[in-house]
Design a protein around this motif. Sequence first.
Motif, PDB file in Angstrom:
ATOM      1  N   CYS A   6       2.491  -1.539   6.522  1.00 54.79           N
ATOM      2  CA  CYS A   6       2.713  -1.157   5.131  1.00 54.79           C
ATOM      3  C   CYS A   6       4.207  -1.008   4.842  1.00 54.79           C
ATOM      4  O   CYS A   6       4.940  -0.374   5.597  1.00 54.79           O
ATOM      5  CB  CYS A   6       1.984   0.152   4.844  1.00 54.79           C
ATOM      6  N   CYS A   9       4.867   3.184   3.915  1.00 55.83           N
ATOM      7  CA  CYS A   9       4.813   4.230   4.944  1.00 55.83           C
ATOM      8  C   CYS A   9       5.209   3.695   6.323  1.00 55.83           C
ATOM      9  O   CYS A   9       5.518   4.472   7.216  1.00 55.83           O
ATOM     10  CB  CYS A   9       3.424   4.866   4.992  1.00 55.83           C
ATOM     11  N   CYS A  29      -1.310   3.934   0.436  1.00 59.68           N
ATOM     12  CA  CYS A  29      -0.100   3.737  -0.367  1.00 59.68           C
ATOM     13  C   CYS A  29      -0.400   2.912  -1.618  1.00 59.68           C
ATOM     14  O   CYS A  29       0.175   3.142  -2.679  1.00 59.68           O
ATOM     15  CB  CYS A  29       1.002   3.065   0.465  1.00 59.68           C
TER      16      CYS A  29
HETATM   17 ZN    ZN Z   1       1.263   2.874   3.575  1.00 62.61          ZN
END
Ligand code: ZN
Lengths: 431, 107
Positions: A6, A9, A29
Motif C-alpha cells: 500500500c 501505510c 487505506c
Molecule cells: Zn494501507
Amino acid sequence: MSPALCAMCRASRALIIRPKNHQKLCKACFIAIFEAEIHHTITSTNLFSPGDRIAIGASGGKDSTVLASVLKTLNERYNYGLDLVLLSIDEGIKGYRDDSLETVKRNAVQYGMPLKIVGYDELYGWTMDQVVETIGKKGNCTYCGVFRRQALDRGAKMLGIKHVVTGHNADDVAETILMNLLRGDLPRLARSTNIITGDEMSEVKRSKPLKYAYEKEIVLYAHHKKLDYFSTECIYSPEAFRGSARSLIKNLERVRPSAILDVVRSGEDMARLVPEEVTGISQCKSQKISLSNADGGDEGAGGCGSSNGRSSGGEMAEMEKKLQQDEEAAGREVEITSVSSHANGQRHDRIGGKSHLRSRAQGDTGRKLLRQTLGTCKRCGYMSSQEICKACVLLDGLNKNRPKMEIEIDVEDEESSTLRRRMEGIALAAG
Amino acid sequence: MAAEEIIPVVVEFTGGLEMLFADQRKHTLAVPAKDEEGKPVTVGWLVNYLCEKVMKDSRKEMFVLDGHVRPGILVLINDADWELEGEASYALQPKDNILFVSTLHGG
Ligand SMILES: [Zn+2]
Ligand SMILES: [Zn+2]
C-alpha cells in the motif's frame, strides 16, 4: 509477481488501484481515503449545516447505498449534526422494486435511519405498470424520469425536508456533460456540473455528494465494506440514447482511467466560460430555482434506472445494440438526441398550444432560459417554469388515454393525438 | 500425467452479472491446470472457459466484448484488482477466488 504494498501505510498488501491516479492502496487505506474525499467534497462546498434534515434518495442500488453508508459514517465521525432519512420511490413496476425496496428496508435497519417510501400511485394515480399498459414500452422512461424527479421532492416535502441528496457519481456527471456537449446544450452543461441545484429559495434543493467519486470506487467501497445492495436493470428498458454515452465513458476509462474526472473538471471549466445570461446561474434567485429544478432534465432526462433521477443507460442488451449502431454511424448520437427533443416539443405543442416550442427545444436555449420565470403549476402547485408542469402535462395525456382505445397511440405521433382529440370530441358530444 | 492435473477455483459474479450465469453467484469449478498448448491456465483462459462452458445465456457480449472483459466489469483476484496481478495473464493458482463485479447496473 510479488504483491505490491500500500502506497499510504506501506504495511499492508495493496488491493485497489485508484483510477484517478493509479495509487495502489490496501483495503483500510482505500476506505479511509474514499471517505475523506467525500468529507472534503461536503465541507469545501458547504453542503450541509448542523441541524439539517437530509433525505437520501435511496434505490437500494450501489450508489445510494454507498451514499447512505458514507453519510452515516461521516455524520458520526465529524459531528455534522445531520438528521438523515432514507427516501425511496416506488414506481409501481411489479417485480422490479419488490427486491430493491426490500434492500432499502434492510438498509434502514442497518443504518438506523427512518425510511419513507412514496408510490407513483399515491402521487400521480398511475403506477408505471399502468403507464406501460396504456402507452406501451416506447417513451415510458420519459414518464418514469419526470415523475421520479417530482416524487423525491414531493416525498421530501411531505416529510418537511428541504434537502435531497442523490447518489450521482463522477461517471454519471461525466456522462451528462458529454451528452450536453453532444447536444450543444451549454446552459444545461453548465448546470449539470453544479453540486447543488436549487438554493435557499427553493422548497427542496438537490445535491450529489458523490459527484467526484468514480463508479468503480463506489462499487469497490461497497464490496470491501460488504454493503448490502441490489442490482438490476429497470425491466422497462429505456430507449436510452444515453446508453452509448455510458459505453463511451467506460471505454475512455479503460484507455485512460483519469478520463472520467478529467471530463468532470473540463465540464466545470467550460461551465465557468458560459456567460451568466446563458446559464441563468447567479441570476436573481427566483429565476435560478426555476432553471435548476422545474425543467427536471438536468440529469437523466431519460430518467430511468434504479438510481433516483439517474439514467443508467438502459437494459444491457439494448445498450449493446445501441453501441454497435453508434460505431457504425458516429453521427447517430446527435441525431437521436434531437429527435427526442422534437418529441418533447410536440408534446408541449399539443397540450400547451404553443407552436413555437418545437424550434425552441432545439434552438436558442439560452434565450429561452432567460425568459423563464418562476411559477407554480396550476394543477399541482409544484414549482414549474410552465403554466402546467411537465408531470401534469404527461398525466393529462395519460388520463385522456384511459380507458385505452383501439388504435395504437404513440406519444411522439402528432397525427394520432389529433385523431385522439377528435375521437374525444365525438365521445363528449355523444355523452 | 501432469496434463490431467486439475485446479479448484471459485468464481463469483455480482453486481447483476449473476443473471448471465443462471442467477448463481458462486461457482465452484475444477479447471485443467494446463491449456491446449500445455501452458498454465490464466484468468484470460478462464474468461473464455466461462463464456463457452459455464454461461448458458446467449448474450456473451454482456460479459466479453472484442475479446476482453467488458469495460465496466471489475475483476478481483483474491480481492485484489486484477490490474495489480497482471490482468488476463495471471496464472490461476489452486483455491483462487475470481470475482467479476458489474458496475453497469443501476445504482
Ligand atoms: Zn494501507
Ligand atoms: Zn403540475
